[in-house]
Motif scaffolding. Structure first.
Motif, PDB file in Angstrom:
ATOM      1  N   MET A 206     -80.742 -28.300  -7.844  1.00  0.00           N
ATOM      2  CA  MET A 206     -79.513 -27.509  -7.853  1.00  0.00           C
ATOM      3  C   MET A 206     -79.562 -26.458  -8.967  1.00  0.00           C
ATOM      4  O   MET A 206     -79.120 -25.318  -8.787  1.00  0.00           O
ATOM      5  N   TRP A 207     -80.131 -26.859 -10.120  1.00  0.00           N
ATOM      6  CA  TRP A 207     -80.219 -25.940 -11.250  1.00  0.00           C
ATOM      7  C   TRP A 207     -81.087 -24.729 -10.903  1.00  0.00           C
ATOM      8  O   TRP A 207     -80.730 -23.586 -11.207  1.00  0.00           O
ATOM      9  N   GLN A 208     -82.222 -24.955 -10.229  1.00  0.00           N
ATOM     10  CA  GLN A 208     -83.096 -23.845  -9.845  1.00  0.00           C
ATOM     11  C   GLN A 208     -82.407 -22.921  -8.846  1.00  0.00           C
ATOM     12  O   GLN A 208     -82.546 -21.701  -8.920  1.00  0.00           O
ATOM     13  N   GLY A 209     -81.627 -23.514  -7.930  1.00  0.00           N
ATOM     14  CA  GLY A 209     -80.869 -22.699  -6.980  1.00  0.00           C
ATOM     15  C   GLY A 209     -79.850 -21.820  -7.685  1.00  0.00           C
ATOM     16  O   GLY A 209     -79.667 -20.651  -7.343  1.00  0.00           O
ATOM     17  N   ILE A 210     -79.199 -22.387  -8.697  1.00  0.00           N
ATOM     18  CA  ILE A 210     -78.168 -21.646  -9.439  1.00  0.00           C
ATOM     19  C   ILE A 210     -78.781 -20.479 -10.212  1.00  0.00           C
ATOM     20  O   ILE A 210     -78.271 -19.357 -10.188  1.00  0.00           O
ATOM     21  N   VAL A 211     -79.923 -20.746 -10.891  1.00  0.00           N
ATOM     22  CA  VAL A 211     -80.514 -19.667 -11.698  1.00  0.00           C
ATOM     23  C   VAL A 211     -81.115 -18.574 -10.800  1.00  0.00           C
ATOM     24  O   VAL A 211     -81.099 -17.390 -11.172  1.00  0.00           O
ATOM     25  N   LEU A 212     -81.616 -18.936  -9.605  1.00  0.00           N
ATOM     26  CA  LEU A 212     -82.122 -17.909  -8.693  1.00  0.00           C
ATOM     27  C   LEU A 212     -80.966 -17.090  -8.115  1.00  0.00           C
ATOM     28  O   LEU A 212     -81.113 -15.885  -7.866  1.00  0.00           O
ATOM     29  N   LEU A 213     -79.814 -17.731  -7.922  1.00  0.00           N
ATOM     30  CA  LEU A 213     -78.616 -16.991  -7.529  1.00  0.00           C
ATOM     31  C   LEU A 213     -78.247 -16.000  -8.625  1.00  0.00           C
ATOM     32  O   LEU A 213     -77.921 -14.837  -8.360  1.00  0.00           O
ATOM     33  N   GLY A 214     -78.341 -16.468  -9.874  1.00  0.00           N
ATOM     34  CA  GLY A 214     -78.085 -15.586 -11.011  1.00  0.00           C
ATOM     35  C   GLY A 214     -79.061 -14.423 -11.051  1.00  0.00           C
ATOM     36  O   GLY A 214     -78.678 -13.281 -11.346  1.00  0.00           O
ATOM     37  N   ALA A 215     -80.347 -14.695 -10.730  1.00  0.00           N
ATOM     38  CA  ALA A 215     -81.358 -13.631 -10.705  1.00  0.00           C
ATOM     39  C   ALA A 215     -81.020 -12.581  -9.654  1.00  0.00           C
ATOM     40  O   ALA A 215     -81.160 -11.374  -9.895  1.00  0.00           O
ATOM     41  N   GLY A 216     -80.553 -13.041  -8.486  1.00  0.00           N
ATOM     42  CA  GLY A 216     -80.180 -12.117  -7.417  1.00  0.00           C
ATOM     43  C   GLY A 216     -78.989 -11.254  -7.780  1.00  0.00           C
ATOM     44  O   GLY A 216     -78.984 -10.043  -7.537  1.00  0.00           O
ATOM     45  N   VAL A 217     -77.976 -11.884  -8.391  1.00  0.00           N
ATOM     46  CA  VAL A 217     -76.780 -11.136  -8.809  1.00  0.00           C
ATOM     47  C   VAL A 217     -77.141 -10.113  -9.881  1.00  0.00           C
ATOM     48  O   VAL A 217     -76.700  -8.959  -9.849  1.00  0.00           O
ATOM     49  N   ALA A 218     -77.966 -10.547 -10.857  1.00  0.00           N
ATOM     50  CA  ALA A 218     -78.388  -9.644 -11.939  1.00  0.00           C
ATOM     51  C   ALA A 218     -79.216  -8.484 -11.381  1.00  0.00           C
ATOM     52  O   ALA A 218     -79.050  -7.333 -11.795  1.00  0.00           O
ATOM     53  N   ALA A 219     -80.103  -8.783 -10.412  1.00  0.00           N
ATOM     54  CA  ALA A 219     -80.940  -7.728  -9.810  1.00  0.00           C
ATOM     55  C   ALA A 219     -80.087  -6.721  -9.058  1.00  0.00           C
ATOM     56  O   ALA A 219     -80.305  -5.504  -9.161  1.00  0.00           O
ATOM     57  N   ALA A 220     -79.111  -7.219  -8.295  1.00  0.00           N
ATOM     58  CA  ALA A 220     -78.223  -6.311  -7.557  1.00  0.00           C
ATOM     59  C   ALA A 220     -77.413  -5.458  -8.532  1.00  0.00           C
ATOM     60  O   ALA A 220     -77.263  -4.241  -8.334  1.00  0.00           O
TER      61      ALA A 220
END
Length: 292
Positions: A206-220
């Motif tokens: 779950m933690w990896q999913g959350i940080v990758l979501l964060g990466a996507g939001v930051a990239a956008a």
């Protein structure tokens, strides 16, 4: 009034640099997942955000006549650039990976000459050569350097990004809307990486999913901020401020991962940023003389 608009451009490009620094931080925090898998989820989030933006503004995805090949080249090289950058982020000091990726403006100069047939001045040639020398201090090309492979891959990421940004420049000149470029690029990247993901999917916590979501939001956030920056001011006036990402990455790398770049890397940073600052003032003087 013109200065106010320029300051807005500077603010947006610094915000973009901060967003991309956080993107790299989240990618690193995601752990030992393959770069392809990280890239897929990063681009999936960016695709959803770009699509939501188009729906909100009631825009229709449309590629102008003759622009398809440039859209595909932008998306293809952009995808390669992301994969190389993510691999470098996982294997290098964050500030080293960020700096190698920031070689892209110099590659834009080179490919604008090769592809767009834009003239190169002796000062631009010197700046490109100087930046390449600076990159060698970061890469440290010796057989004793265990990081030479990820360093070279990171440099390739900057090269691919340079080609991708050259295509963005072409698309801008040909009247293609920015949000459609972001949407196509993100969707293309997801489709290209999906087969690998299906065949070699690594189970995520779950933690990896959350940080990758964060990466996507930051990239956008970074993509939209840099678009807004160049909307408010020309690249030649504000692009040098994009190098603030190195400062953000160095602080994050030290605070979270206890990373300290060696003296040769720092020397490389100084040389590359020095070349960028030199180009910045050169463009300012050239613009002033053109006005006269």
């Amino acid at each position: 009034m013109k200065q106010k608009v320029k300051y807005k451009g500077i603010l947006f490009i610094v915000l973009s640099a901060l967003c991309f620094a956080f993107m790299n931080m989240f990618v690193r925090m995601a752990g030992d997942l393959p770069a392809v898998q990280k890239s897929f989820f990063r681009n999936l989030v960016a695709f959803i955000i770009a699509l939501a933006t188009m729906v909100r503004h009631k825009e229709v995805f449309q590629v102008e006549k003759g622009n398809w090949k440039y859209m595909i080249l932008r998306a293809g090289f952009g995808t390669l650039g992301i994969l190389c950058n993510f691999y470098a982020v996982d294997h290098l000091v964050l500030s080293d990976a960020s700096m190698l990726n920031k070689m892209s403006p110099f590659f834009v100069i080179l490919f604008s000459f090769l592809i767009l047939k834009e003239k190169l001045t002796p000062i631009q040639v010197t700046a490109v050569c100087g930046a390449f020398i600076g990159s060698l201090f970061i890469i440290k090309p010796t057989f004793l350097n265990m990081n030479i492979v990820p360093s070279l891959i990171g440099l390739c990421g900057g090269l691919c990004a340079g080609i991708a940004y050259t295509m963005v420049r072409v698309l801008g000149q040909r009247g293609q809307k920015g949000v459609s470029v972001v949407l196509f690029f993100s969707g293309f990247s997801c489709l290209v990486t999906l087969p690998y993901l299906l065949l070699n999917y690594h189970t995520m916590s779950m933690w990896q999913g959350i940080v990758l979501l964060g990466a996507g939001v930051a990239a956008a956030g970074g993509q939209f901020a840099i678009t807004a920056a160049y909307y408010h001011a020309p690249a030649r006036e504000i692009s040098v401020y994009d190098y603030s990402q190195i400062i953000f990455s160095a602080v994050i790398g030290f605070a979270l991962f206890h990373q300290i770049p060696d003296r040769y890397s720092v020397l490389g940073y100084v040389i590359i940023i020095g070349m960028a600052v030199w180009m910045f003032f050169y463009n300012q003087r050239r613009d002033a003389s053109d006005v006269k």
